[in-house]
Design a protein around this motif. Sequence first.
Motif, short mmCIF file in Angstrom:
data_model
loop_
_atom_site.label_atom_id
_atom_site.label_comp_id
_atom_site.label_asym_id
_atom_site.label_seq_id
_atom_site.Cartn_x
_atom_site.Cartn_y
_atom_site.Cartn_z
N ARG A 1 6.55 -5.39 10.50
CA ARG A 1 7.49 -6.51 10.34
C ARG A 1 6.80 -7.79 9.89
O ARG A 1 7.48 -8.75 9.51
CB ARG A 1 8.22 -6.77 11.66
CG ARG A 1 9.12 -5.62 12.11
CD ARG A 1 10.06 -6.06 13.24
NE ARG A 1 9.32 -6.50 14.42
CZ ARG A 1 8.99 -5.69 15.42
NH1 ARG A 1 9.32 -4.41 15.38
NH2 ARG A 1 8.34 -6.16 16.48
N ALA A 2 5.48 -7.80 9.94
CA ALA A 2 4.73 -9.01 9.58
C ALA A 2 4.40 -9.00 8.09
O ALA A 2 4.19 -7.94 7.50
CB ALA A 2 3.44 -9.08 10.40
N PRO A 3 4.36 -10.16 7.45
CA PRO A 3 3.99 -10.21 6.04
C PRO A 3 2.53 -9.79 5.86
O PRO A 3 1.67 -10.21 6.62
CB PRO A 3 4.20 -11.68 5.66
CG PRO A 3 4.13 -12.43 6.94
CD PRO A 3 4.67 -11.51 7.99
N PHE A 4 2.29 -8.96 4.84
CA PHE A 4 0.92 -8.50 4.58
C PHE A 4 0.30 -9.36 3.50
O PHE A 4 0.88 -9.55 2.42
CB PHE A 4 0.92 -7.04 4.15
CG PHE A 4 -0.44 -6.55 3.73
CD1 PHE A 4 -1.43 -6.33 4.67
CD2 PHE A 4 -0.72 -6.34 2.39
CE1 PHE A 4 -2.69 -5.89 4.29
CE2 PHE A 4 -1.99 -5.90 2.00
CZ PHE A 4 -2.96 -5.68 2.96
N ARG A 5 -0.89 -9.86 3.76
CA ARG A 5 -1.61 -10.69 2.80
C ARG A 5 -2.97 -10.05 2.53
O ARG A 5 -3.88 -10.15 3.35
CB ARG A 5 -1.79 -12.11 3.33
CG ARG A 5 -0.48 -12.86 3.55
CD ARG A 5 -0.73 -14.27 4.07
NE ARG A 5 0.51 -15.00 4.24
CZ ARG A 5 1.25 -14.97 5.35
NH1 ARG A 5 0.88 -14.22 6.37
NH2 ARG A 5 2.36 -15.68 5.42
N ARG B 1 0.04 -4.25 -5.44
CA ARG B 1 0.65 -5.56 -5.28
C ARG B 1 0.84 -6.34 -6.57
O ARG B 1 1.78 -7.13 -6.70
CB ARG B 1 -0.23 -6.41 -4.36
CG ARG B 1 -0.53 -5.80 -3.03
CD ARG B 1 0.57 -5.98 -2.05
NE ARG B 1 0.75 -7.39 -1.69
CZ ARG B 1 1.55 -7.82 -0.73
NH1 ARG B 1 2.23 -6.95 -0.01
NH2 ARG B 1 1.67 -9.10 -0.47
N ASP C 1 6.96 1.88 2.27
CA ASP C 1 7.16 0.46 2.54
C ASP C 1 6.69 0.05 3.94
O ASP C 1 6.69 -1.14 4.26
CB ASP C 1 8.62 0.05 2.31
CG ASP C 1 9.60 0.78 3.23
OD1 ASP C 1 9.17 1.66 4.00
OD2 ASP C 1 10.80 0.46 3.17
N GLN C 2 6.27 1.03 4.75
CA GLN C 2 5.70 0.73 6.07
C GLN C 2 4.30 1.33 6.20
O GLN C 2 3.84 1.67 7.29
CB GLN C 2 6.61 1.28 7.17
CG GLN C 2 7.98 0.62 7.23
CD GLN C 2 8.83 1.15 8.36
OE1 GLN C 2 8.56 2.21 8.94
NE2 GLN C 2 9.88 0.43 8.69
#
Length: 320
Positions: free
Chosen positions: A257-261, A307, A132-133
Amino acid sequence: MDRPTALVPRHYIAIGGRGPEDVVADSHGRVITGVEDGRILRIDGLTDPSATRVEVLAETGGRPLGLELLPEDALLVCDAERGLLRVGLDDGVVRVLADSLAGERLRFCSNVVALSDGSVCFTVSSRRYPLDQWIGDLVEHTGTGRLLRLAPGSDTPEVLLEGLQFANGLAPSGDESFLVVAETGAYRLTRYWLAGAKAGRSEPFVEDLPGMPDNLWRGGADGLIRVALAGPRVPPLDLLHRGTPALRRTAASVAVRAPFRPTGTIGVLAVDDQGNVVQHLSRRRSGFRMVTAVCEAAGHLVLGSLRERGVAVCEAPAPK
C-alpha cells in the motif's frame, strides 16, 4: 568480486509507453520490448536518437514481461495477466500457449527461454502476489516462485523446480546442459541441470550478489550471461527475512500500500558458464532507475525498466 566499473549512459530513448520491463535484440540490431498497456514495440536506430523509430508489432491484451525471440519471426512472451504467449511479429497474432497449471491460473509469468529440442522453459515469480503487488512477495519472502517447462505440442506445463524466492530471469548455458534462474528475493542465481548425472537437480550458481537480479540475457559475441540488477541490497529487508512468517506477512501488507521509490543505484553483471562474475558495471545517482533488463544491440548496452518511459543506451564496456 572486483570493484565495479562505471555504467556509462549515452542517451535515453522515449518509446511512447511506460515500463519496458524486458529488452531483447534481433539480428538487425533492433530492440524489442513490451510496455504496460500491452503493446509489443520494436525500436530501430538506437545509435541516433534523432532517427530512432518505434513500431508497434502487436498487443497482448495484458502486461508483457519477459521476451524470447524465435527464429520463425515470432516472439515468446511471459504476460503477467495472460500467461505464456506466442506472438507473430509479421502479423501481430497472439496465441496463448499456457495460462494455468493444475487448475491454478499462472498469474505472474516472468521470463522465458526456448531450447533447441523445442521445449520452452519459463518462470513464475510468485503464486501469492500479482505483478502490481510484486513488492509484497519480496517483503514476505514467500518462496513460491517456480521454474516450469512446456514440452513441444503440449499446453500443460510441468514443474521443474519450486520454492524459489521470486523466480525471475532465465538463461541457458552455452551447451544447454543447465538453466540459470535469477532469484530476486535471495540475491542469487540458481543452476538447474537439464542433462548429465545431475539432471533434475538444482544448486547455487552465483550467490551473495550486490543487488537484486532481474532479467537475464544471453546473446552477445562473448557468450556471457548479462544480469540486470534492479536495485541494491537492502539491509533492513535482509533483517526482516530472518523474522517470523507472521511478521513478514504484516510488513508485506503495509509494503503493497506504500508508494515505491526506486533508488538511483543501478547495475549490470556479466557471468560465465562456470559461475564467475567477469564484469560488474554500476552507477549511483542514476536518473534512469530500476533496471530490470539488459541486452546488447548495435554495439551498445540497452537497459529496460519496469518504471521508466523509455530505454537507456549505454557504452558497451571493453572486453576483459
